[in-house]
Design an enzyme around this catalytic site. Structure first.
Site: not given
Lengths: 297, 297
Positions: A96, A172, A240
């Site tokens: 990611t 994503k 994150k």
């Protein structure tokens, strides 16, 4: 066909084991950790401690490390895999990262005559073990064709999002907006219910049978009610990932009001020392603000 | 057993028609609107324009008006139902309201020797028509026993939340926190995806098959993608219901950060003139901030 997997963590190991089981693939796996390499070798894979130790000639490499910095290092760093790959190999990057980072990596790959597939995944460690990941892929037709045998072995569904690298990463990141906000909302609702005198198990039962349900509420509040802090995905992952959401939003000139609020809650829970716990324990931030008692505390 | 239903809107009509179909119940229905009374009479119910017009002797009254003010008026106002009810009748109040309002209504009912069931519902108009509502009930054992034949006819599941009036309302308000935040988060994600160049239908497909899904994302973003603004539930309902959330939170000393943010988004969409539209069109607030084009615009 020779294939390499870089990163044998909970996601990468699951994917790698399914590649070993697939017909016609010879699979090497890269991880710094001895235990991960031993597990992979016992399953019939070829272990390597760095990309530089890979046998030469892999035509596809699947990257499942934590973020863009690790992905670049694993591919193009001093001990990276790039020099060991076959000419024209496809780099399938499933970590990611921000769309800008994905585009930069793709440009670096193309400069070296590699094909690049921007291919983040959803489905968690369980989906990876089952060979049932969802892949959100963007890249050239040539990259998709060359990656197909690998994706077939690890995914139940491959979404084709177009030609441009970055579209996979965008999808994503938008998905993680929902995932992160839903976890934080689940924590907010559960904490308010407890504060207002509802039985937590009954609240869980009502919500999961009604229109207020989300995949994350059902999955993560079960962990909270069980007092099970084992991280399937950790609080720090959403610090994150919601950071990637606000980064994308800033780049697009988009006010992501709920995602920004959720990010602050995960940041608070992490700052309190809960960064390594199951992400449902973002509820500790509400606990700190209100003094509620969780069922198993 | 004589039963009355007050409020023949989308929820009340569905419940009332199932009561008419149930064995052993004689059902009267109250609504100000001629068309609603005509529909109910055609289905075999006994219509009344106000509580004062009800035949005497009802042992249970189901209240499905919009809020606490309307519920009090319908029961205890000048044209209210209270004088027409049998002594010791049960008042089943399913309108969404604050726990404090539910407790006040319960006290008023008890002062008049009525039983009171705090009984909000979930399931929407479709659930009401199917006799498949979820009921979140709190009240005395006597109230629950007397209400049972009514709830059996309209619900697939009756949750027993305890004796104290207000617990049912609390559960519904906490449920609406999730419902409202999930709708706003769905709008935020869909709008960000569109702004960042994703195909909206593909985004819908990816999310609904992955861990970022919620009941509300799947249901309401379908309406947005179809350009279908017909309100199953309207933007203004969530201005109201998220107002109940922040009211409960204030009363409990609880910072409901995500719910408060979502409330402001619904308030903005309402202020822009979208209050009567399907609540998924809270996305108009993001559209105003970012200039995105929705698929059917």
């Amino acid at each position: 066909m020779q294939v390499a997997v870089i990163g044998l963590g909970s996601m990468g190991m699951g994917a790698a084991l399914n590649l070993v089981k697939a017909e016609g693939l010879s699979v090497a796996g890269v991880d710094l950790r001895d235990a991960a390499r031993a597990e992979f070798a016992a399953a019939g894979g070829l272990p390597a401690a760095s990309g530089a130790e890979l046998p030469p000639g892999a035509e596809a490499v699947l990257v499942l490390v934590v973020n863009a910095v690790q992905a670049r290092e694993a591919l193009f760093g001093p001990l990276g895999a790039a020099p060991r790959l076959a000419p024209g190999a496809v780099l399938i990057v499933s970590s990611t990262m921000s769309p800008a980072e994905a585009r930069a990596l793709a440009a670096e790959a193309e400069a070296r005559q590699f094909l690049y597939l921007d291919a983040p995944v959803s489905g968690g460690a369980a989906g990876a073990r089952a060979g049932a990941l969802t892949v959100m892929a963007s890249g050239s037709a040539a990259a998709k064709a060359k990656a197909a045998p690998v994706l077939d072995a690890i995914a139940k569904k491959v979404w084709d999002l177009g030609e441009a690298p970055g579209l996979g990463a965008t999808m994503k990141v938008v998905h993680q907006l929902l995932a992160g906000v839903h976890i934080a909302a689940a924590a907010e609702a559960m904490a308010l219910g407890i504060k207002a005198g509802l039985d937590p198990e009954t609240l869980y039962g009502v919500v999961t049978g009604a229109a207020g349900n989300s995949w994350m509420f059902e999955n993560r509040m079960r962990h909270v009610l069980n007092g099970d802090e084992t991280p399937r995905s950790a609080v720090d992952i959403f610090v994150k990932d919601l950071g990637l959401v606000t980064e994308l939003a800033r780049a697009e000139g988009f006010p992501a009001l709920l995602a920004a609020q959720a990010q602050q809650l995960f940041t608070a829970a992490s700052a309190m020392g809960h960064g390594g716990k199951d992400d449902g324990f973002v509820i500790r931030a509400y606990q700190a603000l209100t003094g509620i008692r969780l069922p198993k505390d």
